[in-house]
Design a protein around this motif. Structure first.
Motif, PDB file in Angstrom:
ATOM      1  N   LYS A   1     -28.595 -38.512 -14.501  1.00  0.00           N
ATOM      2  CA  LYS A   1     -29.462 -37.618 -13.735  1.00  0.00           C
ATOM      3  C   LYS A   1     -29.015 -37.551 -12.272  1.00  0.00           C
ATOM      4  O   LYS A   1     -29.188 -36.525 -11.601  1.00  0.00           O
ATOM      5  N   TRP A   2     -28.456 -38.656 -11.790  1.00  0.00           N
ATOM      6  CA  TRP A   2     -27.938 -38.672 -10.408  1.00  0.00           C
ATOM      7  C   TRP A   2     -26.877 -37.598 -10.214  1.00  0.00           C
ATOM      8  O   TRP A   2     -26.890 -36.861  -9.213  1.00  0.00           O
ATOM      9  N   ASN A   3     -25.964 -37.494 -11.156  1.00  0.00           N
ATOM     10  CA  ASN A   3     -24.898 -36.479 -11.053  1.00  0.00           C
ATOM     11  C   ASN A   3     -25.471 -35.065 -11.155  1.00  0.00           C
ATOM     12  O   ASN A   3     -24.992 -34.135 -10.490  1.00  0.00           O
ATOM     13  N   GLN A   4     -26.477 -34.869 -11.991  1.00  0.00           N
ATOM     14  CA  GLN A   4     -27.108 -33.550 -12.080  1.00  0.00           C
ATOM     15  C   GLN A   4     -27.761 -33.182 -10.748  1.00  0.00           C
ATOM     16  O   GLN A   4     -27.697 -32.044 -10.299  1.00  0.00           O
ATOM     17  N   TRP A   5     -28.391 -34.194 -10.097  1.00  0.00           N
ATOM     18  CA  TRP A   5     -29.010 -33.944  -8.783  1.00  0.00           C
ATOM     19  C   TRP A   5     -27.939 -33.578  -7.751  1.00  0.00           C
ATOM     20  O   TRP A   5     -28.122 -32.666  -6.935  1.00  0.00           O
ATOM     21  N   ILE A   6     -26.810 -34.281  -7.783  1.00  0.00           N
ATOM     22  CA  ILE A   6     -25.709 -33.975  -6.851  1.00  0.00           C
ATOM     23  C   ILE A   6     -25.251 -32.534  -7.035  1.00  0.00           C
ATOM     24  O   ILE A   6     -25.025 -31.803  -6.052  1.00  0.00           O
ATOM     25  N   MET A   7     -25.096 -32.091  -8.291  1.00  0.00           N
ATOM     26  CA  MET A   7     -24.667 -30.712  -8.552  1.00  0.00           C
ATOM     27  C   MET A   7     -25.675 -29.706  -7.994  1.00  0.00           C
ATOM     28  O   MET A   7     -25.300 -28.683  -7.419  1.00  0.00           O
ATOM     29  N   ASP A   8     -26.960 -30.009  -8.140  1.00  0.00           N
ATOM     30  CA  ASP A   8     -27.978 -29.138  -7.555  1.00  0.00           C
ATOM     31  C   ASP A   8     -27.817 -29.048  -6.037  1.00  0.00           C
ATOM     32  O   ASP A   8     -27.924 -27.969  -5.438  1.00  0.00           O
ATOM     33  N   GLU A   9     -27.559 -30.190  -5.407  1.00  0.00           N
ATOM     34  CA  GLU A   9     -27.419 -30.226  -3.955  1.00  0.00           C
ATOM     35  C   GLU A   9     -26.161 -29.485  -3.492  1.00  0.00           C
ATOM     36  O   GLU A   9     -26.163 -28.836  -2.440  1.00  0.00           O
ATOM     37  N   ILE A  10     -25.089 -29.579  -4.275  1.00  0.00           N
ATOM     38  CA  ILE A  10     -23.854 -28.835  -3.928  1.00  0.00           C
ATOM     39  C   ILE A  10     -24.133 -27.331  -3.968  1.00  0.00           C
ATOM     40  O   ILE A  10     -23.689 -26.567  -3.103  1.00  0.00           O
ATOM     41  N   GLY A  11     -24.908 -26.902  -4.985  1.00  0.00           N
ATOM     42  CA  GLY A  11     -25.286 -25.500  -5.056  1.00  0.00           C
ATOM     43  C   GLY A  11     -26.095 -25.074  -3.848  1.00  0.00           C
ATOM     44  O   GLY A  11     -25.862 -23.991  -3.264  1.00  0.00           O
ATOM     45  N   LYS A  12     -27.061 -25.903  -3.430  1.00  0.00           N
ATOM     46  CA  LYS A  12     -27.870 -25.594  -2.250  1.00  0.00           C
ATOM     47  C   LYS A  12     -27.006 -25.549  -0.986  1.00  0.00           C
ATOM     48  O   LYS A  12     -27.185 -24.700  -0.121  1.00  0.00           O
ATOM     49  N   LEU A  13     -26.073 -26.502  -0.889  1.00  0.00           N
ATOM     50  CA  LEU A  13     -25.181 -26.543   0.269  1.00  0.00           C
ATOM     51  C   LEU A  13     -24.333 -25.265   0.342  1.00  0.00           C
ATOM     52  O   LEU A  13     -24.124 -24.711   1.423  1.00  0.00           O
ATOM     53  N   LEU A  14     -23.836 -24.830  -0.824  1.00  0.00           N
ATOM     54  CA  LEU A  14     -23.055 -23.593  -0.862  1.00  0.00           C
ATOM     55  C   LEU A  14     -23.888 -22.419  -0.355  1.00  0.00           C
ATOM     56  O   LEU A  14     -23.434 -21.612   0.457  1.00  0.00           O
TER      57      LEU A  14
END
Length: 457
Positions: A43-56
């Protein structure tokens, strides 16, 4: 964003995982045991992917401001050719953000051809460099192009602007042949005829050179400045059938009547001004090649001077049996030009088209069917009396204007006689002359008797 750095990092590159993105991803991912790939279930990695999308999404304004011409190809592009486990992770996060951003053309900024920032929805992409060339030469502008875009004012995209595959699909595209638009050219002709001709010449030459002209050309101007389509325009080719030397001084008079042939026959002729512009822009050989190329593709139909002489005969000179059409012919002829036109037609068609009479000029300056006119020579049988001639003219008898036709035929009396014979003018042949003279004498006697109250003799 160099290609050598692309991939997924967790402080060091992960060799067995790819993101399909055009930029690298560095984060403190939870890794699998061998540190070659990430843990796709964490789930940590899924959260990171969400944050990368937000950062983009949050960084997009900065990218647009500092990298306007290239940010789309770098930040809004991805390949789906990745491991299925990674695909499942990306589809709901980073890829989803990219798809959402790419689907909003009114919010994405790009550069137009003059370096101005505009939204993706305000631009179109020229597919051919000649469109930029025409814009640079001011032969076309955004106002003109609005006739193609249903009244919308769109701006050409910068040549240096890079697009993502999804924004490429959604942008409006314009090919060179799209400029051959009847509404566009018609409205441009109303504003600036010469500018429009220069546009058409360059455009047609480009399409001809790239083998892209087809049979559906709908943007060639006729003599009235109207835009005509495929197979509807005629071009008089003077090189294949040169004008007889004896008639060369009447060239402008003869060719000036293409407009009248247009009105009477429905044949529309290519505008000379367009041909002049083609010669000026492309040179004489280039202009001839362009016109020949268009003719082969049936954008225009070539007729030579002989063909034009036939058109003049059929539609203007030979007296039409229909009184209304005959009146139109009469109104289309300038009396001073008629001898030159007749000499031109006679040079190519000595029979003058058959048994019907043609319009000719009388000594009194009237337009008359040639079958109603008399030759002056017949007066010799009446003693050459000028009084008798005047009496006959008062009775409505009309004689051919010899001097005008001899001048048009360069003083060639043999040709003049041949023309009179072909035109079926009265009193030409010896036997006919005597009969005609006797008929004229009878008219004079009857007129004199009538004036004395004696009735016809």
């Amino acid at each position: 964003m160099g290609s050598q750095l692309l991939g997924v990092y967790s402080f060091l590159p992960l060799e067995e995982v790819e993101s399909g993105l055009k930029f690298l991803m560095q984060a403190d991912f939870i890794l699998q045991a061998r540190r070659r790939t990430i843990n796709f279930e964490a789930k940590w990695n899924q959260w990171i992917m969400d944050e990368i999308g937000k950062l983009l999404r949050d960084s997009l304004p900065y990218l647009v401001d500092h990298y306007t011409s290239s940010y789309m190809a770098a930040a809004l592009e991805y390949s789906e050719n990745v491991r299925s486990e990674m695909r499942g992770l990306l589809e709901k996060t980073v890829w989803n953000v990219i798809n959402d951003l790419a689907s909003r053309p009114s919010e994405l900024l790009v550069l137009d051809w003059q370096g101005t920032k505009r939204t993706h929805a305000e631009v179109f992409k020229p597919e051919d460099d000649i469109i930029y060339d025409l814009l640079t030469r001011n032969l076309i502008d955004e106002d003109d192009l609005s006739y193609i875009f249903n009244g919308r004012r769109l701006y050409p995209l910068s040549k240096d602007q890079k697009l993502s595959s999804k924004t490429k699909e959604s942008i409006i595209k314009l090919k060179a042949e799209d400029l051959l638009n009847k509404q566009l050219i018609g409205n441009m002709l109303k504003k600036d005829r010469l500018r429009t001709y220069r546009l058409l010449v360059r455009l047609h030459a480009y399409l001809l050179d790239s083998n892209r002209l087809n049979l559906n050309i709908t943007a060639l101007p006729d003599v009235d400045g109207n835009v005509e389509g495929s197979g509807q325009l005629y071009f008089i080719n003077e090189s294949s059938e040169p004008l007889p030397q004896s008639l060369s001084r009447f060239r402008d008079v003869i060719l000036g009547y293409r407009q009248h042939v247009s009105q009477l026959s429905g044949r529309r002729f290519l505008d000379d001004e367009f041909i002049n512009v083609a010669t000026d822009v492309l040179g004489k050989q280039g202009a001839q090649r362009l016109l020949t190329g268009l003719a082969v593709l049936r954008a225009i139909q070539i007729i030579d001077l002989r063909g034009f002489a036939w058109q003049l005969l059929q539609n203007l000179l030979i007296v039409n049996d229909d009184p209304s059409l005959a009146d139109k012919q009469r109104s289309s002829i300038v009396k001073e030009d008629l001898p030159a036109l007749t000499a031109f037609a006679f040079a190519y068609y000595p029979s003058l088209g058959g048994d019907k009479g043609i319009w000719m000029l009388s000594e009194g300056g009237e337009l008359k069917p040639s079958t109603e006119l008399y030759v002056n020579d017949v007066l010799r049988l009446l003693g050459g009396s000028s009084e008798a001639k005047n009496d006959l003219m008062r009775l409505g008898i009309r004689f051919v204007d010899d001097s005008s036709y001899l001048k048009a035929l360069n003083g060639n009396e043999g040709m003049f006689t041949g023309l009179l014979r072909a035109a079926k003018v009265k009193g030409l042949r010896p036997c006919e002359s005597r009969e005609t003279a006797e008929d004229l004498v009878k008219k004079l006697v009857d007129a004199a008797a009538s004036s004395l109250g004696l009735g016809a003799m």
